[in-house]
Design a protein around this motif. Sequence first.
Motif, PDB file in Angstrom:
ATOM      1  N   LEU A 201       0.830  -1.209   0.000  1.00 25.35           N
ATOM      2  CA  LEU A 201       0.000   0.000   0.000  1.00 25.35           C
ATOM      3  C   LEU A 201       0.861   1.253   0.000  1.00 25.35           C
ATOM      4  CD1 LEU A 201      -2.847  -0.935   2.532  1.00 25.35           C
ATOM      5  CD2 LEU A 201      -2.769  -1.295   0.066  1.00 25.35           C
ATOM      6  N   TYR A 202       1.937   1.229   0.786  1.00 28.77           N
ATOM      7  CA  TYR A 202       2.827   2.394   0.822  1.00 28.77           C
ATOM      8  C   TYR A 202       3.539   2.605  -0.512  1.00 28.77           C
ATOM      9  CZ  TYR A 202       2.284   3.404   5.786  1.00 28.77           C
ATOM     10  OH  TYR A 202       1.780   3.770   6.996  1.00 28.77           O
ATOM     11  N   SER A 203       3.821   1.510  -1.215  1.00 31.24           N
ATOM     12  CA  SER A 203       4.482   1.658  -2.516  1.00 31.24           C
ATOM     13  C   SER A 203       3.575   2.326  -3.539  1.00 31.24           C
ATOM     14  CB  SER A 203       4.926   0.291  -3.042  1.00 31.24           C
ATOM     15  OG  SER A 203       3.801  -0.542  -3.285  1.00 31.24           O
ATOM     16  N   ASP A 204       2.241   2.221  -3.354  1.00 27.26           N
ATOM     17  CA  ASP A 204       1.286   2.843  -4.275  1.00 27.26           C
ATOM     18  C   ASP A 204       0.781   4.193  -3.783  1.00 27.26           C
ATOM     19  OD1 ASP A 204       1.514   0.630  -5.864  1.00 27.26           O
ATOM     20  OD2 ASP A 204      -0.261  -0.373  -5.051  1.00 27.26           O
ATOM     21  N   LEU A 205       1.306   4.667  -2.635  1.00 28.07           N
ATOM     22  CA  LEU A 205       0.815   5.923  -2.060  1.00 28.07           C
ATOM     23  C   LEU A 205       1.310   7.111  -2.888  1.00 28.07           C
ATOM     24  CD1 LEU A 205      -0.747   7.121   0.372  1.00 28.07           C
ATOM     25  CD2 LEU A 205       1.476   7.383   1.508  1.00 28.07           C
ATOM     26  N   PRO A 206       0.403   7.968  -3.372  1.00 26.74           N
ATOM     27  CA  PRO A 206       0.833   9.135  -4.164  1.00 26.74           C
ATOM     28  C   PRO A 206       1.600  10.133  -3.298  1.00 26.74           C
ATOM     29  CG  PRO A 206      -1.522   8.669  -4.465  1.00 26.74           C
ATOM     30  CD  PRO A 206      -1.053   7.874  -3.292  1.00 26.74           C
ATOM     31  N   GLU A 207       2.302  11.039  -3.959  1.00 28.51           N
ATOM     32  CA  GLU A 207       3.017  12.090  -3.244  1.00 28.51           C
ATOM     33  C   GLU A 207       2.016  13.052  -2.592  1.00 28.51           C
ATOM     34  OE1 GLU A 207       5.688  13.991  -5.885  1.00 28.51           O
ATOM     35  OE2 GLU A 207       6.906  12.203  -6.247  1.00 28.51           O
ATOM     36  N   ASN A 208       2.502  13.764  -1.573  1.00 29.33           N
ATOM     37  CA  ASN A 208       1.705  14.766  -0.844  1.00 29.33           C
ATOM     38  C   ASN A 208       0.608  14.110   0.003  1.00 29.33           C
ATOM     39  OD1 ASN A 208       3.218  16.776  -2.174  1.00 29.33           O
ATOM     40  ND2 ASN A 208       1.759  16.812  -3.870  1.00 29.33           N
ATOM     41  N   TYR A 209       0.666  12.794   0.185  1.00 25.87           N
ATOM     42  CA  TYR A 209      -0.301  12.099   1.039  1.00 25.87           C
ATOM     43  C   TYR A 209       0.458  11.324   2.116  1.00 25.87           C
ATOM     44  CZ  TYR A 209      -4.049  13.030  -2.322  1.00 25.87           C
ATOM     45  OH  TYR A 209      -4.967  13.623  -3.124  1.00 25.87           O
ATOM     46  N   SER A 210      -0.143  11.232   3.316  1.00 23.32           N
ATOM     47  CA  SER A 210       0.404  10.432   4.402  1.00 23.32           C
ATOM     48  C   SER A 210      -0.614   9.353   4.750  1.00 23.32           C
ATOM     49  CB  SER A 210       0.691  11.295   5.635  1.00 23.32           C
ATOM     50  OG  SER A 210       1.656  12.297   5.315  1.00 23.32           O
ATOM     51  N   MET A 211      -0.123   8.206   5.289  1.00 21.74           N
ATOM     52  CA  MET A 211      -1.020   7.093   5.576  1.00 21.74           C
ATOM     53  C   MET A 211      -0.534   6.345   6.817  1.00 21.74           C
ATOM     54  SD  MET A 211      -2.131   3.893   3.139  1.00 21.74           S
ATOM     55  CE  MET A 211      -0.522   3.110   3.229  1.00 21.74           C
ATOM     56  N   TYR A 212      -1.486   6.004   7.681  1.00 22.88           N
ATOM     57  CA  TYR A 212      -1.220   5.187   8.862  1.00 22.88           C
ATOM     58  C   TYR A 212      -2.390   4.216   9.037  1.00 22.88           C
ATOM     59  CZ  TYR A 212       2.374   8.623  10.023  1.00 22.88           C
ATOM     60  OH  TYR A 212       3.467   9.437   9.971  1.00 22.88           O
ATOM     61  N   ILE A 213      -2.136   3.139   9.815  1.00 24.42           N
ATOM     62  CA  ILE A 213      -3.170   2.164  10.126  1.00 24.42           C
ATOM     63  C   ILE A 213      -3.137   1.911  11.626  1.00 24.42           C
ATOM     64  CG2 ILE A 213      -4.042  -0.167   9.680  1.00 24.42           C
ATOM     65  CD1 ILE A 213      -2.578  -0.135   7.017  1.00 24.42           C
ATOM     66  N   PHE A 214      -4.307   1.847  12.246  1.00 21.52           N
ATOM     67  CA  PHE A 214      -4.360   1.557  13.688  1.00 21.52           C
ATOM     68  C   PHE A 214      -5.491   0.575  13.947  1.00 21.52           C
ATOM     69  CE2 PHE A 214      -6.931   5.306  12.878  1.00 21.52           C
ATOM     70  CZ  PHE A 214      -8.107   5.079  13.585  1.00 21.52           C
ATOM     71  N   ASN A 215      -5.391  -0.135  15.108  1.00 25.15           N
ATOM     72  CA  ASN A 215      -6.386  -1.146  15.454  1.00 25.15           C
ATOM     73  C   ASN A 215      -7.430  -0.560  16.393  1.00 25.15           C
ATOM     74  OD1 ASN A 215      -5.093  -0.986  17.903  1.00 25.15           O
ATOM     75  ND2 ASN A 215      -3.967  -2.906  17.652  1.00 25.15           N
ATOM     76  N   ASN A 216      -8.326  -1.428  16.882  1.00 30.40           N
ATOM     77  CA  ASN A 216      -9.408  -0.949  17.746  1.00 30.40           C
ATOM     78  C   ASN A 216      -8.903  -0.395  19.072  1.00 30.40           C
ATOM     79  OD1 ASN A 216     -11.315  -1.631  15.841  1.00 30.40           O
ATOM     80  ND2 ASN A 216     -11.648  -3.691  16.677  1.00 30.40           N
ATOM     81  N   ALA A 217      -7.684  -0.829  19.460  1.00 30.82           N
ATOM     82  CA  ALA A 217      -7.089  -0.298  20.688  1.00 30.82           C
ATOM     83  C   ALA A 217      -6.328   0.989  20.429  1.00 30.82           C
ATOM     84  CB  ALA A 217      -6.160  -1.339  21.308  1.00 30.82           C
ATOM     85  N   LEU A 218      -6.472   1.558  19.232  1.00 30.17           N
ATOM     86  CA  LEU A 218      -5.798   2.791  18.803  1.00 30.17           C
ATOM     87  C   LEU A 218      -4.284   2.626  18.757  1.00 30.17           C
ATOM     88  CD1 LEU A 218      -7.906   5.566  20.613  1.00 30.17           C
ATOM     89  CD2 LEU A 218      -8.278   4.478  18.413  1.00 30.17           C
ATOM     90  N   GLU A 219      -3.791   1.365  18.618  1.00 27.20           N
ATOM     91  CA  GLU A 219      -2.355   1.120  18.469  1.00 27.20           C
ATOM     92  C   GLU A 219      -1.993   1.165  16.985  1.00 27.20           C
ATOM     93  OE1 GLU A 219      -1.957  -1.981  22.258  1.00 27.20           O
ATOM     94  OE2 GLU A 219      -2.050  -2.718  20.203  1.00 27.20           O
ATOM     95  N   THR A 220      -0.867   1.757  16.712  1.00 28.26           N
ATOM     96  CA  THR A 220      -0.433   1.891  15.321  1.00 28.26           C
ATOM     97  C   THR A 220       0.010   0.531  14.797  1.00 28.26           C
ATOM     98  OG1 THR A 220       0.301   4.152  15.735  1.00 28.26           O
ATOM     99  CG2 THR A 220       1.153   3.066  13.757  1.00 28.26           C
ATOM    100  N   THR A 221      -0.605   0.076  13.705  1.00 36.38           N
ATOM    101  CA  THR A 221      -0.273  -1.220  13.106  1.00 36.38           C
ATOM    102  C   THR A 221       0.290  -1.073  11.686  1.00 36.38           C
ATOM    103  OG1 THR A 221      -2.563  -1.417  12.349  1.00 36.38           O
ATOM    104  CG2 THR A 221      -1.992  -2.464  14.434  1.00 36.38           C
ATOM    105  N   GLY A 222       0.271   0.116  11.154  1.00 37.86           N
ATOM    106  CA  GLY A 222       0.844   0.377   9.837  1.00 37.86           C
ATOM    107  C   GLY A 222       1.454   1.753   9.814  1.00 37.86           C
ATOM    108  N   SER A 223       2.788   1.809   9.569  1.00 36.51           N
ATOM    109  CA  SER A 223       3.489   3.092   9.597  1.00 36.51           C
ATOM    110  C   SER A 223       4.792   2.948   8.827  1.00 36.51           C
ATOM    111  CB  SER A 223       3.766   3.511  11.039  1.00 36.51           C
ATOM    112  OG  SER A 223       4.615   4.644  11.074  1.00 36.51           O
ATOM    113  N   PRO A 224       5.283   4.047   8.218  1.00 38.53           N
ATOM    114  CA  PRO A 224       6.592   3.968   7.557  1.00 38.53           C
ATOM    115  C   PRO A 224       7.728   3.730   8.548  1.00 38.53           C
ATOM    116  CG  PRO A 224       5.340   5.903   6.821  1.00 38.53           C
ATOM    117  CD  PRO A 224       4.632   5.342   8.008  1.00 38.53           C
ATOM    118  N   GLU A 225       7.498   4.013   9.832  1.00 42.57           N
ATOM    119  CA  GLU A 225       8.538   3.845  10.851  1.00 42.57           C
ATOM    120  C   GLU A 225       8.254   2.569  11.654  1.00 42.57           C
ATOM    121  OE1 GLU A 225       9.100   7.298  13.240  1.00 42.57           O
ATOM    122  OE2 GLU A 225       8.948   8.685  11.534  1.00 42.57           O
TER     123      GLU A 225
END
Length: 603
Positions: A201-225
């Motif tokens: 998904l990150y490889s297809d992310l256009p420029e000027n956009y940011s993206m993160y994923i989190f679960n129901n516990a509000l924990e980050t599950t998808g991040s560039p870091e």
Amino acid sequence: MKFLKIKNEARKLPFPVMVIIFALILAGLIAASFAFIGKRARVNFEKSSHKELSQLCKNMKLKFELGLNEQLVLAQQMAKSPLIVKYFEDPSDSSVREDAFEEVLAYQNSFLSKLSFMINDADLKYYSDNKYLYTLDKDDPTSVWYTSLIDTDKSYVFNVDYDIGLKQTFMWVNCIVRNYNGDFLGLIGTGIPISEFVNSLYSDLPENYSMYIFNNALETTGSPELSHLENKTPITEVIPAFANREYELEAIGESFIDTDNTVFGFEPFEEIGWTLVMSKDYTVASFLAGAIGPASICLVVIVFVVLVFFSCLRIQLLHSNEKKVGISILEEIQNLAVSSKETAATAQDQSAAVKEIVATMEDNTALSEDISQKIKDVSGAATKTSGDVSDGVAYLEENVKQLQEIAATNMNTISGIRSLGDKIENIWDIVTLINSVADQAKIIAFNAELEASSAGEAGRNFHIVATEIRRLADGIIDGTKEIKERITEIQQSSDSLILASQSGTEKIQEGVDNAKNLEERFTSIKNASESTADSAGKITTIIQQQAAASEQILITLKQIASGVENFSSATEHISQSSQNLKNIAEELSDKKGEKRAAVQENA
């Protein structure tokens, strides 16, 4: 009426006052324009961002779920495999066990993680990648992950966990293995590397956009870091704009959050209880893109105000020249009326000329069609002539062949006659020999008669024989003479026949030569007929093309004629309108003179 009042008021205001009023109005308009542009640019940015983020989020969700569902379906197929179910029913059957393990290995190689595990409720042996690890104890509290699934009616359950050693997030899928009666037999499953889907998904992310994923516990599950995943950093810390929005994020669903500088779009991954958030910042480029429309509107308003001001400014300048302008307008209208009448007359002449051209083209089209038909007839006749000539050539070739056969037969006959002549010459020699023998026999018989006469009565019988021999010899001589005459006649007839046959052969040869010449002439006629037919066909095609082009030109000319007629009609209307405008201008000029005279009298 309002415009006339403004006009009259503008005449009374001094020029400096008009400039000051205009400057104040312009300054107010510019200030209001900046406020309007800023507000509308922000609104346009939010609308466009909502649309873009919604589409991007849906595309990302679709891509993620396609990869995940493929692995889930594969795992469920493995749990329903008849061979694997048969092994789970009786794990002690070694033959079935071997085949089942091979099938599990085949499924394992199809998984992205190349991992598999299973545990059978009959012997509770836990296998990882087809290797035995331990035997489960149901009484052990840590075995609740297994015992809690015995009575479930689901086909599979899962849990998601981040593996620090592998630096990947895995979705561990436990598929329930059941027999045909629906009884619980055990578990089998795999680990799905969700990190690979997230990275795609990150490889297809256009420029000027940011993206993160989190679960129901509000924990980050998808991040560039990776540190966010390893530490399970709350999304409210990763994105400071979400601070104090925990309750809102827990039930965010598919929606948007707009802050001062950023727009956030949310898309839930219901299958695994995750939520994707994408953001777009409000930049100078975004402001300029959203400000184009409002700026255009403000510019139009400002230009309108400037034009109004300059119109008022020019009112006074134009007032003194009204009379001259009115006279000039009147003269121009008169010239327009005259020109319109001349244009109408010219248009009528052009319309008549175009109609004549159309009639000529119609005659030309009909003539082309007639010529095309005549050439088709010529082509058909030439084709028929070519066929007849071909038949004639075939007949000539057959006649030449027969004449050649007759000539050959005649030559054979001549050869046979000559051979017969040679044989007759041989008969002539034989006849000459017979004639010579007959003469000798005659002489001998004559001598025998003399001897018999001298012998008297004793030689009487001999004399009779000798006389008969002499008569026979005379008969032979007479016969050979007649044979010679017949042979001579045969030779003469044979010679005449040979001469006649030779003459006939020469005539036949002449006939063959003439037939060959005639064949060449017919061949030439045939080629000429074929060439004529081909040329006639080409000419027909050309004329048909010319007829089609003429028809197209005719259609175009008819359209032009219709356009000219419309133009002529429009010109007549313009001429009439110009005349009416002239009358109105003259009437206005008269009324203006009367008004000016009345003003002077009141003054």
